[in-house]
Enzyme design. Structure first.
Site, PDB file in Angstrom:
ATOM      1  N   ILE A  44       0.833  -1.210   0.000  1.00 34.88           N
ATOM      2  CA  ILE A  44       0.000   0.000   0.000  1.00 34.88           C
ATOM      3  C   ILE A  44       0.866   1.258   0.000  1.00 34.88           C
ATOM      4  O   ILE A  44       0.646   2.195  -0.769  1.00 34.88           O
ATOM      5  CB  ILE A  44      -0.934   0.023   1.246  1.00 34.88           C
ATOM      6  CG1 ILE A  44      -1.833  -1.219   1.262  1.00 34.88           C
ATOM      7  CG2 ILE A  44      -1.742   1.316   1.314  1.00 34.88           C
ATOM      8  CD1 ILE A  44      -2.722  -1.391   0.051  1.00 34.88           C
ATOM      9  N   LYS A  72     -13.699  -0.674   7.706  1.00 38.85           N
ATOM     10  CA  LYS A  72     -12.728  -1.491   6.976  1.00 38.85           C
ATOM     11  C   LYS A  72     -12.854  -2.980   7.345  1.00 38.85           C
ATOM     12  O   LYS A  72     -12.858  -3.870   6.480  1.00 38.85           O
ATOM     13  CB  LYS A  72     -11.311  -0.982   7.289  1.00 38.85           C
ATOM     14  CG  LYS A  72     -10.203  -1.937   6.957  1.00 38.85           C
ATOM     15  CD  LYS A  72      -9.960  -2.045   5.483  1.00 38.85           C
ATOM     16  CE  LYS A  72      -9.089  -3.228   5.162  1.00 38.85           C
ATOM     17  NZ  LYS A  72      -8.563  -3.230   3.839  1.00 38.85           N
ATOM     18  N   ASN A 112     -14.274  -6.537   4.896  1.00 36.58           N
ATOM     19  CA  ASN A 112     -13.650  -7.843   4.662  1.00 36.58           C
ATOM     20  C   ASN A 112     -14.407  -8.975   5.363  1.00 36.58           C
ATOM     21  O   ASN A 112     -14.411 -10.109   4.878  1.00 36.58           O
ATOM     22  CB  ASN A 112     -12.172  -7.807   5.051  1.00 36.58           C
ATOM     23  CG  ASN A 112     -11.340  -7.163   3.943  1.00 36.58           C
ATOM     24  OD1 ASN A 112     -11.828  -6.962   2.832  1.00 36.58           O
ATOM     25  ND2 ASN A 112     -10.107  -6.820   4.240  1.00 36.58           N
ATOM     26  N   ARG A 151     -17.226 -10.100   3.136  1.00 34.31           N
ATOM     27  CA  ARG A 151     -16.756 -11.028   2.105  1.00 34.31           C
ATOM     28  C   ARG A 151     -16.517 -12.422   2.702  1.00 34.31           C
ATOM     29  O   ARG A 151     -16.925 -13.433   2.141  1.00 34.31           O
ATOM     30  CB  ARG A 151     -15.469 -10.465   1.509  1.00 34.31           C
ATOM     31  CG  ARG A 151     -15.252 -10.921   0.110  1.00 34.31           C
ATOM     32  CD  ARG A 151     -14.597  -9.896  -0.740  1.00 34.31           C
ATOM     33  NE  ARG A 151     -14.101 -10.532  -1.955  1.00 34.31           N
ATOM     34  CZ  ARG A 151     -14.842 -10.721  -3.034  1.00 34.31           C
ATOM     35  NH1 ARG A 151     -16.073 -10.309  -3.069  1.00 34.31           N
ATOM     36  NH2 ARG A 151     -14.331 -11.323  -4.094  1.00 34.31           N
ATOM     37  N   ARG A 185     -32.479 -10.337  -6.053  1.00 31.58           N
ATOM     38  CA  ARG A 185     -31.840  -9.854  -4.817  1.00 31.58           C
ATOM     39  C   ARG A 185     -30.933 -10.897  -4.181  1.00 31.58           C
ATOM     40  O   ARG A 185     -30.635 -10.832  -2.993  1.00 31.58           O
ATOM     41  CB  ARG A 185     -32.920  -9.399  -3.822  1.00 31.58           C
ATOM     42  CG  ARG A 185     -33.559  -8.077  -4.206  1.00 31.58           C
ATOM     43  CD  ARG A 185     -34.690  -7.669  -3.286  1.00 31.58           C
ATOM     44  NE  ARG A 185     -35.821  -8.593  -3.321  1.00 31.58           N
ATOM     45  CZ  ARG A 185     -36.733  -8.642  -4.294  1.00 31.58           C
ATOM     46  NH1 ARG A 185     -36.639  -7.799  -5.305  1.00 31.58           N
ATOM     47  NH2 ARG A 185     -37.715  -9.514  -4.265  1.00 31.58           N
ATOM     48  N   CYS A 195      -5.760 -10.402   4.111  1.00 28.16           N
ATOM     49  CA  CYS A 195      -6.805  -9.422   4.437  1.00 28.16           C
ATOM     50  C   CYS A 195      -8.089 -10.098   4.890  1.00 28.16           C
ATOM     51  O   CYS A 195      -8.427 -10.090   6.065  1.00 28.16           O
ATOM     52  CB  CYS A 195      -7.083  -8.553   3.213  1.00 28.16           C
ATOM     53  SG  CYS A 195      -5.605  -7.878   2.483  1.00 28.16           S
ATOM     54  N   TYR A 219      -2.905 -17.919  -3.211  1.00 31.18           N
ATOM     55  CA  TYR A 219      -4.143 -17.755  -2.433  1.00 31.18           C
ATOM     56  C   TYR A 219      -5.337 -17.376  -3.302  1.00 31.18           C
ATOM     57  O   TYR A 219      -6.482 -17.589  -2.908  1.00 31.18           O
ATOM     58  CB  TYR A 219      -3.938 -16.763  -1.283  1.00 31.18           C
ATOM     59  CG  TYR A 219      -4.217 -15.302  -1.552  1.00 31.18           C
ATOM     60  CD1 TYR A 219      -5.502 -14.784  -1.390  1.00 31.18           C
ATOM     61  CD2 TYR A 219      -3.214 -14.432  -1.948  1.00 31.18           C
ATOM     62  CE1 TYR A 219      -5.765 -13.433  -1.610  1.00 31.18           C
ATOM     63  CE2 TYR A 219      -3.469 -13.101  -2.170  1.00 31.18           C
ATOM     64  CZ  TYR A 219      -4.745 -12.604  -2.002  1.00 31.18           C
ATOM     65  OH  TYR A 219      -5.003 -11.282  -2.231  1.00 31.18           O
TER      66      TYR A 219
HETATM   67  N1  SAJ Z   1     -12.646 -16.215  -2.610  1.00 33.51           N
HETATM   68  C1  SAJ Z   1     -13.534 -17.297  -2.722  1.00 33.51           C
HETATM   69  N2  SAJ Z   1     -14.756 -17.096  -3.291  1.00 33.51           N
HETATM   70  C2  SAJ Z   1     -15.136 -15.881  -3.767  1.00 33.51           C
HETATM   71  C3  SAJ Z   1     -14.247 -14.781  -3.663  1.00 33.51           C
HETATM   72  C4  SAJ Z   1     -13.007 -14.984  -3.079  1.00 33.51           C
HETATM   73  O1  SAJ Z   1     -13.225 -18.420  -2.291  1.00 33.51           O
HETATM   74  O2  SAJ Z   1     -16.258 -15.779  -4.290  1.00 33.51           O
HETATM   75  C5  SAJ Z   1     -11.330 -16.398  -1.953  1.00 33.51           C
HETATM   76  C6  SAJ Z   1     -10.137 -16.053  -2.848  1.00 33.51           C
HETATM   77  O3  SAJ Z   1      -9.775 -17.133  -3.654  1.00 33.51           O
HETATM   78  C7  SAJ Z   1      -9.088 -15.701  -1.800  1.00 33.51           C
HETATM   79  C8  SAJ Z   1      -9.890 -15.035  -0.695  1.00 33.51           C
HETATM   80  O4  SAJ Z   1     -11.232 -15.442  -0.902  1.00 33.51           O
HETATM   81  O5  SAJ Z   1      -8.468 -16.864  -1.291  1.00 33.51           O
HETATM   82  C9  SAJ Z   1      -9.808 -13.514  -0.639  1.00 33.51           C
HETATM   83  O6  SAJ Z   1      -9.788 -12.965  -1.947  1.00 33.51           O
HETATM   84  P1  SAJ Z   1     -10.484 -11.575  -2.325  1.00 33.51           P
HETATM   85  O7  SAJ Z   1     -10.253 -11.362  -3.765  1.00 33.51           O
HETATM   86  O8  SAJ Z   1     -11.888 -11.575  -1.840  1.00 33.51           O
HETATM   87  O9  SAJ Z   1      -9.762 -10.504  -1.424  1.00 33.51           O
HETATM   88  P2  SAJ Z   1      -8.262  -9.983  -1.132  1.00 33.51           P
HETATM   89  O10 SAJ Z   1      -7.863 -10.538   0.199  1.00 33.51           O
HETATM   90  O11 SAJ Z   1      -7.345 -10.231  -2.274  1.00 33.51           O
HETATM   91  O12 SAJ Z   1      -8.535  -8.396  -1.005  1.00 33.51           O
HETATM   92  C10 SAJ Z   1      -9.499  -7.941  -0.050  1.00 33.51           C
HETATM   93  C11 SAJ Z   1     -10.459  -6.966  -0.725  1.00 33.51           C
HETATM   94  N3  SAJ Z   1     -11.640  -6.769   0.119  1.00 33.51           N
HETATM   95  C12 SAJ Z   1     -12.891  -6.834  -0.378  1.00 33.51           C
HETATM   96  O13 SAJ Z   1     -13.148  -7.121  -1.523  1.00 33.51           O
HETATM   97  C13 SAJ Z   1     -13.992  -6.535   0.581  1.00 33.51           C
HETATM   98  C14 SAJ Z   1      -9.776  -5.639  -0.958  1.00 33.51           C
HETATM   99  O14 SAJ Z   1     -10.696  -4.669  -1.424  1.00 33.51           O
HETATM  100  C15 SAJ Z   1      -9.136  -5.147   0.355  1.00 33.51           C
HETATM  101  O15 SAJ Z   1      -8.461  -3.922   0.172  1.00 33.51           O
HETATM  102  C16 SAJ Z   1      -8.133  -6.166   0.810  1.00 33.51           C
HETATM  103  O16 SAJ Z   1      -8.854  -7.383   1.046  1.00 33.51           O
HETATM  104  C17 SAJ Z   1      -7.448  -5.652   2.068  1.00 33.51           C
HETATM  105  O17 SAJ Z   1      -6.296  -5.195   1.983  1.00 33.51           O
HETATM  106  O18 SAJ Z   1      -8.066  -5.634   3.119  1.00 33.51           O
END
Ligand code: SAJ
Length: 408
Positions: free
Chosen positions: A12, A203, A207, A210, A243, A257, A315
């Site tokens: 970052i 923040k 995450n 997600r 939805r 993250c 990852y």
């Molecule tokens: N993954 C799944 N299924 C999905 C989406 C992702 O299994 O449908 C897995 C990915 O393969 C991976 C993990 O989840 O192993 C995380 O991947 P990601 O693409 O969701 O996220 P990061 O960790 O690369 O980045 C996240 C992002 N956060 C969000 O989308 C809410 C990014 O915007 C943040 O800035 C970052 O974390 C951070 O630095 O916190």
């Protein structure tokens, strides 16, 4: 022309420093990693992110961005250091505290300090503010302090730094307004102002959102396995509802993250954050579940000494990042169990833990093929072509990339 001192030149801090310098700020970039600072000064930058090497090279060449080992006087100090989890999954704030202490001798009346690192709610008020007050300056009317959490997606950092909306939490209104002036210079998205603790929570909530939603998809995939249903078809059809938008199941959640930040909420409210904690457990249990699935498949096929081919160890797709990678975890566990495992990953370099093979060598004579990462190189492959090279015919596609469209 304002001067910004960016502390921490990681994923970052470095792009932020480069963007600031391209917008006319004089930037001092500080990192304790001597090798990194030397390499940056020699304009010898590894292309970690699309576009970053070029931007960093021109910023350093122009003299507007100077990488160094210690801070110096500036108008704005930006702290962009890691906050890794401890063994108990609590936030280790050592780097944040050290960074704050390192800028103390250089703080002057009217300076603004911005924390970008992801931290548990209350950190800016309760930990950072008292440290900064050791400078003798009063935080609020002599020194300004704000938290502006980074929210960029690894692999797309430069674009998202500019385009994403930002949340700025000030220790007071003046601090938030001053920080907004800095971000306005390069952010094209909206900038929303709030207090520091709310910004910290926002923040973590992003995450956790997600993580919880991926856990839901992963739990559904286990339920569908049990009920002998096709998970991708179930999710695909459910998502036809206006939805409903279910995320993708997979081998687990990795990275530094999404797999970590939810714990910082659990740390602060362990009795209340039940769903968030359970989601972490569900996602963390996925590598074991995939290993079990592989074992059952080879057992059922009555293969005595199976060769298992694993496609991908990172990852997530499109990165060479191995931090907390569920795919890597799966390969490790299979090896620990004594299986003959061959793995390949077109994005991973300088890996020494076990040998990596070409796709061809990985697949050749394998009994079971396990797709672990949805890299675009794998998506482009026709699995039937791979089957021709294999000894067996088992395919476990944990990311659902090879399924016919009508199933997805
Ligand atoms: N993954 C799944 N299924 C999905 C989406 C992702 O299994 O449908 C897995 C990915 O393969 C991976 C993990 O989840 O192993 C995380 O991947 P990601 O693409 O969701 O996220 P990061 O960790 O690369 O980045 C996240 C992002 N956060 C969000 O989308 C809410 C990014 O915007 C943040 O800035 C970052 O974390 C951070 O630095 O916190």
């Amino acid at each position: 022309m304002k001067k910004v001192c960016v502390v921490g030149l990681g994923c970052i801090g470095l792009p932020t420093a480069c963007i600031l310098s391209s917008k006319g700020f004089k930037v001092a970039g500080v990192d304790t990693n001597r090798k990194l600072v030397e390499e940056l000064n020699q304009v010898n930058i590894d292309p970690l992110e699309p576009g970053l090497a070029g931007l960093a090279n021109s910023a350093i060449r122009s003299g507007s961005f100077i990488p160094r080992l210690s801070p110096e006087e500036a108008d704005v100090f930006m702290i962009c250091v890691p906050t890794p989890p401890t063994d108990e999954n609590k936030a280790d704030l050592t780097f944040v505290k050290d960074a704050a202490k390192s800028v103390l001798p250089y703080l002057r009346k009217g300076n603004l300090v911005i924390l970008e690192s992801t931290v548990p709610p209350g950190t800016t008020e309760e930990i950072l503010k008292p440290i900064l007050e050791e400078s003798g300056l009063n935080v609020e009317n002599e020194l300004y302090l704000a938290h502006c959490p980074e929210r960029v997606l690894p692999g797309n950092i430069l674009k998202e730094l500019v385009e994403n909306n930002r949340i700025i939490g000030g220790i007071n209104v003046e601090s938030a307004e001053l920080a907004k002036e800095i971000y306005q210079s390069f952010v094209e998205g909206e900038i929303y102002l709030t207090d520091a603790t709310t910004a910290e929570m926002v923040k973590l909530v992003e995450n956790s959102f997600r993580d919880v939603n991926i856990a839901f998809a992963n739990e559904l995939s286990r339920i569908c396995d049990k009920l002998n249903l096709k998970i991708w078809e179930v999710i695909g059809l459910a998502n036809k509802h206006p939805r409903v938008s279910i995320l993708k199941p997979g081998p687990g959640v990795g990275g530094h993250c999404v797999a970590v930040d939810p714990f910082f909420i659990v740390e602060k409210a362990p009795d209340e954050a039940k769903l968030i904690k359970t989601a972490r457990c569900v996602n963390d249990s996925m590598p074991d579940y995939v290993v079990e699935k592989i074992e059952q498949a080879v057992k059922k096929a009555e293969i005595k000494t199976p060769i298992i081919a694993c496609l991908g160890i990172t990852y997530k797709a499109g990165t060479g990042d191995l931090r907390r990678s569920p795919a890597l975890e799966i390969v490790r566990r299979l090896e620990e169990k004594g299986y003959t495992v061959r793995a390949c990953d077109p994005y991973v370099r300088d890996f020494t833990e076990f040998p990596l093979f070409s796709l061809e060598e990985t697949v050749k004579s394998a009994d079971c093929l396990v797709l672990l990462v949805d890299h675009k190189e794998f998506k482009e492959i026709n699995p039937h072509e791979l089957l021709k090279k294999m000894r067996g015919s088992l395919i476990i596609d944990t990311r659902g990339i090879w399924l016919p469209k009508e199933v997805k």
